[in-house]
Design a protein around this motif. Structure first.
Motif, PDB file in Angstrom:
ATOM      1  N   ASN A 140      -3.595   3.129   0.357  1.00 45.63           N
ATOM      2  CA  ASN A 140      -4.147   2.967  -1.061  1.00 45.63           C
ATOM      3  C   ASN A 140      -3.345   1.927  -1.669  1.00 45.63           C
ATOM      4  O   ASN A 140      -2.219   2.104  -1.612  1.00 45.63           O
ATOM      5  CB  ASN A 140      -4.385   4.035  -1.700  1.00 45.63           C
ATOM      6  CG  ASN A 140      -5.427   5.115  -1.483  1.00 45.63           C
ATOM      7  OD1 ASN A 140      -6.611   4.793  -1.753  1.00 45.63           O
ATOM      8  ND2 ASN A 140      -5.265   6.022  -0.338  1.00 45.63           N
ATOM      9  N   GLU A 163      -4.674   6.530   6.073  1.00 42.91           N
ATOM     10  CA  GLU A 163      -5.353   5.942   4.688  1.00 42.91           C
ATOM     11  C   GLU A 163      -4.327   5.017   4.092  1.00 42.91           C
ATOM     12  O   GLU A 163      -2.943   5.490   3.895  1.00 42.91           O
ATOM     13  CB  GLU A 163      -5.924   6.880   3.753  1.00 42.91           C
ATOM     14  CG  GLU A 163      -6.872   6.286   2.987  1.00 42.91           C
ATOM     15  CD  GLU A 163      -7.554   7.513   2.142  1.00 42.91           C
ATOM     16  OE1 GLU A 163      -8.478   7.997   2.866  1.00 42.91           O
ATOM     17  OE2 GLU A 163      -7.342   7.539   1.006  1.00 42.91           O
ATOM     18  N   TRP A 195       0.745   4.680   1.766  1.00 44.75           N
ATOM     19  CA  TRP A 195       0.413   5.215   3.124  1.00 44.75           C
ATOM     20  C   TRP A 195       0.316   6.746   3.329  1.00 44.75           C
ATOM     21  O   TRP A 195       1.035   7.282   2.865  1.00 44.75           O
ATOM     22  CB  TRP A 195       1.282   4.429   4.062  1.00 44.75           C
ATOM     23  CG  TRP A 195       1.005   2.928   4.366  1.00 44.75           C
ATOM     24  CD1 TRP A 195       1.715   2.226   3.511  1.00 44.75           C
ATOM     25  CD2 TRP A 195       0.278   2.188   4.977  1.00 44.75           C
ATOM     26  NE1 TRP A 195       1.684   0.859   3.803  1.00 44.75           N
ATOM     27  CE2 TRP A 195       0.573   0.708   4.705  1.00 44.75           C
ATOM     28  CE3 TRP A 195      -0.713   2.601   6.015  1.00 44.75           C
ATOM     29  CZ2 TRP A 195      -0.239  -0.146   5.212  1.00 44.75           C
ATOM     30  CZ3 TRP A 195      -1.606   1.630   6.653  1.00 44.75           C
ATOM     31  CH2 TRP A 195      -1.345   0.213   6.260  1.00 44.75           C
ATOM     32  N   TYR A 253       0.851  -1.097  -0.054  1.00 48.12           N
ATOM     33  CA  TYR A 253      -0.012  -0.040   0.077  1.00 48.12           C
ATOM     34  C   TYR A 253       0.983   1.308  -0.072  1.00 48.12           C
ATOM     35  O   TYR A 253       2.108   1.164   0.335  1.00 48.12           O
ATOM     36  CB  TYR A 253      -0.780   0.069   1.196  1.00 48.12           C
ATOM     37  CG  TYR A 253      -2.087  -1.108   1.270  1.00 48.12           C
ATOM     38  CD1 TYR A 253      -3.309  -0.676   0.441  1.00 48.12           C
ATOM     39  CD2 TYR A 253      -2.008  -2.362   1.822  1.00 48.12           C
ATOM     40  CE1 TYR A 253      -4.213  -1.676   0.418  1.00 48.12           C
ATOM     41  CE2 TYR A 253      -2.875  -3.105   1.798  1.00 48.12           C
ATOM     42  CZ  TYR A 253      -4.152  -2.837   1.195  1.00 48.12           C
ATOM     43  OH  TYR A 253      -5.057  -3.613   1.174  1.00 48.12           O
ATOM     44  N   GLY A 297     -14.356   0.736  -5.162  1.00 46.43           N
ATOM     45  CA  GLY A 297     -14.264   1.789  -4.441  1.00 46.43           C
ATOM     46  C   GLY A 297     -15.437   2.129  -3.215  1.00 46.43           C
ATOM     47  O   GLY A 297     -15.717   3.151  -2.547  1.00 46.43           O
ATOM     48  N   GLN A 352     -12.833  -0.693   5.033  1.00 53.11           N
ATOM     49  CA  GLN A 352     -12.011  -1.378   4.142  1.00 53.11           C
ATOM     50  C   GLN A 352     -13.009  -1.289   2.844  1.00 53.11           C
ATOM     51  O   GLN A 352     -13.930  -1.871   3.023  1.00 53.11           O
ATOM     52  CB  GLN A 352     -12.001  -2.837   4.743  1.00 53.11           C
ATOM     53  CG  GLN A 352     -11.459  -2.639   6.074  1.00 53.11           C
ATOM     54  CD  GLN A 352     -10.422  -3.643   6.406  1.00 53.11           C
ATOM     55  OE1 GLN A 352      -9.241  -3.519   5.787  1.00 53.11           O
ATOM     56  NE2 GLN A 352     -10.601  -4.871   6.981  1.00 53.11           N
ATOM     57  N   TYR A 353     -12.292  -0.967   1.606  1.00 54.74           N
ATOM     58  CA  TYR A 353     -12.743  -0.523   0.415  1.00 54.74           C
ATOM     59  C   TYR A 353     -12.568  -1.907  -0.672  1.00 54.74           C
ATOM     60  O   TYR A 353     -11.565  -2.243  -0.740  1.00 54.74           O
ATOM     61  CB  TYR A 353     -12.680   0.738  -0.130  1.00 54.74           C
ATOM     62  CG  TYR A 353     -13.217   1.993   0.917  1.00 54.74           C
ATOM     63  CD1 TYR A 353     -14.503   2.385   0.529  1.00 54.74           C
ATOM     64  CD2 TYR A 353     -12.571   2.266   1.975  1.00 54.74           C
ATOM     65  CE1 TYR A 353     -14.933   3.447   1.197  1.00 54.74           C
ATOM     66  CE2 TYR A 353     -12.882   3.264   2.778  1.00 54.74           C
ATOM     67  CZ  TYR A 353     -14.211   4.056   2.611  1.00 54.74           C
ATOM     68  OH  TYR A 353     -14.703   4.829   3.282  1.00 54.74           O
ATOM     69  N   TYR A 394      -8.478  -5.676  -0.454  1.00 54.82           N
ATOM     70  CA  TYR A 394      -9.031  -4.169  -0.184  1.00 54.82           C
ATOM     71  C   TYR A 394      -8.163  -3.374  -0.929  1.00 54.82           C
ATOM     72  O   TYR A 394      -7.214  -3.276  -0.861  1.00 54.82           O
ATOM     73  CB  TYR A 394      -8.770  -4.125   1.359  1.00 54.82           C
ATOM     74  CG  TYR A 394      -9.339  -5.153   2.152  1.00 54.82           C
ATOM     75  CD1 TYR A 394     -10.736  -5.439   2.247  1.00 54.82           C
ATOM     76  CD2 TYR A 394      -8.864  -5.543   3.386  1.00 54.82           C
ATOM     77  CE1 TYR A 394     -11.346  -6.134   2.976  1.00 54.82           C
ATOM     78  CE2 TYR A 394      -9.260  -6.434   4.261  1.00 54.82           C
ATOM     79  CZ  TYR A 394     -10.552  -6.930   4.147  1.00 54.82           C
ATOM     80  OH  TYR A 394     -11.244  -7.777   4.969  1.00 54.82           O
ATOM     81  N   ALA A 395      -8.821  -2.531  -1.779  1.00 52.59           N
ATOM     82  CA  ALA A 395      -8.164  -1.618  -2.392  1.00 52.59           C
ATOM     83  C   ALA A 395      -7.769  -0.168  -1.651  1.00 52.59           C
ATOM     84  O   ALA A 395      -7.053   0.593  -2.053  1.00 52.59           O
ATOM     85  CB  ALA A 395      -9.114  -1.127  -3.772  1.00 52.59           C
ATOM     86  N   LYS A 396      -8.806  -0.029  -0.851  1.00 55.39           N
ATOM     87  CA  LYS A 396      -8.234   1.251   0.333  1.00 55.39           C
ATOM     88  C   LYS A 396      -8.881   0.679   1.604  1.00 55.39           C
ATOM     89  O   LYS A 396      -9.698  -0.058   1.797  1.00 55.39           O
ATOM     90  CB  LYS A 396      -9.152   2.315  -0.252  1.00 55.39           C
ATOM     91  CG  LYS A 396      -8.855   3.633   0.605  1.00 55.39           C
ATOM     92  CD  LYS A 396      -9.399   4.940   0.124  1.00 55.39           C
ATOM     93  CE  LYS A 396     -10.953   5.142   0.278  1.00 55.39           C
ATOM     94  NZ  LYS A 396     -11.425   6.370  -0.114  1.00 55.39           N
ATOM     95  N   ARG A 397      -7.943   1.255   2.785  1.00 54.44           N
ATOM     96  CA  ARG A 397      -8.459   0.958   4.161  1.00 54.44           C
ATOM     97  C   ARG A 397      -7.994   2.090   4.828  1.00 54.44           C
ATOM     98  O   ARG A 397      -7.111   3.041   4.564  1.00 54.44           O
ATOM     99  CB  ARG A 397      -7.321  -0.073   4.690  1.00 54.44           C
ATOM    100  CG  ARG A 397      -7.346  -1.261   3.793  1.00 54.44           C
ATOM    101  CD  ARG A 397      -6.055  -2.359   4.049  1.00 54.44           C
ATOM    102  NE  ARG A 397      -6.403  -3.398   5.148  1.00 54.44           N
ATOM    103  CZ  ARG A 397      -5.926  -4.486   5.232  1.00 54.44           C
ATOM    104  NH1 ARG A 397      -4.994  -4.808   4.737  1.00 54.44           N
ATOM    105  NH2 ARG A 397      -6.397  -5.214   6.299  1.00 54.44           N
ATOM    106  N   ARG A 398      -8.854   2.641   5.661  1.00 56.52           N
ATOM    107  CA  ARG A 398      -8.843   3.686   6.693  1.00 56.52           C
ATOM    108  C   ARG A 398      -8.883   3.165   8.005  1.00 56.52           C
ATOM    109  O   ARG A 398      -9.624   2.490   8.667  1.00 56.52           O
ATOM    110  CB  ARG A 398      -9.741   4.651   6.345  1.00 56.52           C
ATOM    111  CG  ARG A 398      -9.586   5.961   7.166  1.00 56.52           C
ATOM    112  CD  ARG A 398     -10.662   6.952   6.778  1.00 56.52           C
ATOM    113  NE  ARG A 398     -10.538   7.309   5.302  1.00 56.52           N
ATOM    114  CZ  ARG A 398     -11.637   7.390   4.557  1.00 56.52           C
ATOM    115  NH1 ARG A 398     -12.825   6.636   4.845  1.00 56.52           N
ATOM    116  NH2 ARG A 398     -11.432   7.443   3.099  1.00 56.52           N
TER     117      ARG A 398
END
Length: 464
Positions: free
Chosen positions: A361, A359, A310, A308, A394, A389-390, A370-374
């Motif tokens: 990505n 975040e 970050w 990712y 999206g 988790q996205y 997971y394409a994105k995690r916050r």
């Protein structure tokens, strides 16, 4: 107890250092703020201007435990029995509290409008650490550094490596996540608990195991030789259901997983063989979780950061699950804890706390479900308490919640239940159930013979 800080892994991490510039720690004068204007673990000691977050006054320690509490292994007694719900946030009034909510909580209200709610209590800053951990943390603030594009750390031992964030947003994000990965959770721990995957009709089956861990990063006798790039050693023996009983997993969690990926072994009771388990990382599915949890979802987040990009998004005040003693009281039936779509809100406790927002990505060319995690990381304990988790489109897919409480015998804050919600499948997974067990997590300062955590001992200790 030996509280001497150790600097380690210089040779092992040399390749990463060459690959990426390192970021030195803060100045001694900056580090001197720890224990003064800052808590010993780096958060702001003062409360907020509105008075809704109190000042930190030392946290909750063993001497503050209820009189009836007898010691480690006993289920915790709620130290705040007179606290009452201030107000409850649900689908009908969530907009009033929007600035204090995450996207994940908003989605939970939308997905389960009639059953999910957040009961808010007064905020209590209960996190504390032993004096020797605080001393090591102050030393680490000056010497610790992230190496290899977030792959590992150097110059830290026995305390939070980065209590005072510094550098650019990417470097701060790495530091937050490494504080989570190396956070204080004691020296050695044993527990027996269950995990469940709850189906859409509320049905579930328990998978019960005994877990043992030695947090080598907090080894009171630690030095370069004993650390050997291992943060912790972990064993898990499955005890039920019968079809899984006798199976076991052994993990050596490494400090730099790109240079030396985590070492994992599995024991299959039917075959009576110990095999390497090279895929216990990233988005490998966890069978006992019915694929509702990935390998790096475990412990809210674990493992390497390398797939990712970050970004540190700053500090926020949000409602997070905190001081959840009712959710873990001895004798509470699992059936009372586990609702059809989420855990029973009436047993949960939420408070307003400061969190670091990070975040992640997915990098171009890398793979992960997971394409994105916050991540929302508690500013006091450095536990990640909420994760959004996205998926690749999206869309918000999964919402993770770490229901934290203070283990006053340590002392320190850690999660008691980790809960993973799949909003698309409308199912959820719970890790850490032990209220029907005769005891809960037992902490000691014992340093085991590391042969205890060797593959050779795994088969001998795994019985069906």
């Amino acid at each position: 107890m030996n509280d001497k800080k150790n600097v380690f892994l210089g040779g092992l991490l040399a390749a990463s250092v060459l690959a990426s510039p390192v970021m030195a720690g803060v100045s001694p004068s900056e580090a001197a703020k720890l224990g003064q204007s800052l808590t010993p673990f780096g958060s702001e000691k003062a409360g907020n201007a509105a008075g809704t977050i109190p000042p930190w006054t030392g946290g909750l320690r063993a001497e503050d435990a209820p009189a009836a509490y007898e010691g480690s292994g006993q289920h915790h007694i709620n130290p705040f029995p007179e606290d009452e719900v201030l107000f409850t946030i649900g689908a009908s009034n969530a907009e009033q509290f929007d600035q204090y909510l995450t996207d994940g909580l908003r989605a939970m209200f939308e997905t389960y409008p009639t059953t999910f709610n957040v009961p808010v209590y007064r905020s209590r800053r209960t996190h504390a650490v032993p004096d020797w951990v605080a001393e090591n943390t102050q030393d680490n603030a000056v010497s610790a550094e992230v190496v290899g594009q977030g792959a590992g750390i150097d110059g830290a031992f026995g305390g939070y490596p980065f209590p005072i964030l510094h550098g650019n947003n990417e470097q701060k994000a790495w530091q937050v996540m490494w504080n989570h990965l190396t956070r204080w959770r004691g020296v050695s721990i044993t527990r027996r608990s269950s995990e469940v995957a709850v189906q859409t009709d509320g049905d579930y089956g328990l998978v019960t195991s005994q877990q043992e861990a030695f947090f080598n990063y907090y080894n009171p006798e630690g030095n370069e030789d004993t650390l050997d790039n291992v943060i912790f050693y972990y064993l898990s023996f499955t005890q039920s259901p019968p079809r899984l009983a006798g199976g076991a997993i052994l993990i050596h969690e490494t400090l730099n997983q790109v240079i030396n990926p985590r070492n994992g072994w599995g024991y299959n009771a039917g075959q009576r063989r110990v095999r390497r388990a090279p895929n216990l990382g990233y988005d490998s599915p966890i069978a006992a979780a019915d694929n509702l949890r990935t390998a790096d979802d475990t412990d809210i987040f674990n493992g390497a950061l390398d797939r990712y990009n970050w970004d540190y998004k700053g500090m926020r005040e949000i409602y997070v699950p905190y001081n959840n003693y009712r959710l873990s009281e001895a004798g509470t039936p699992y059936s009372e804890i586990l609702g059809i779509s989420h855990v029973n809100p009436d047993l949960t406790r939420w408070e307003l706390h400061r969190v670091h927002v990070v975040e992640a990505n997915l990098k171009e060319g890398e793979r992960h479900i997971y394409a994105k995690r916050r991540f929302y990381v508690d500013a006091d304990s450095w536990n990640t308490l909420l994760v959004d988790q996205y998926d690749g489109r999206g869309e918000l897919w999964r919402v993770t919640m770490g229901f934290a409480k203070n283990y006053y015998e340590l002392p320190g804050v850690w999660t008691t239940l980790d809960v993973y919600h799949d909003l698309q499948a409308r199912r959820y997974h719970v890790l850490g159930l032990d209220t029907e067990q005769p005891s809960t997590r037992e902490f000691t300062n014992d340093v085991p013979n590391l042969r205890y955590y060797s593959p050779a001992s795994l088969r001998r200790r795994s019985v069906r």
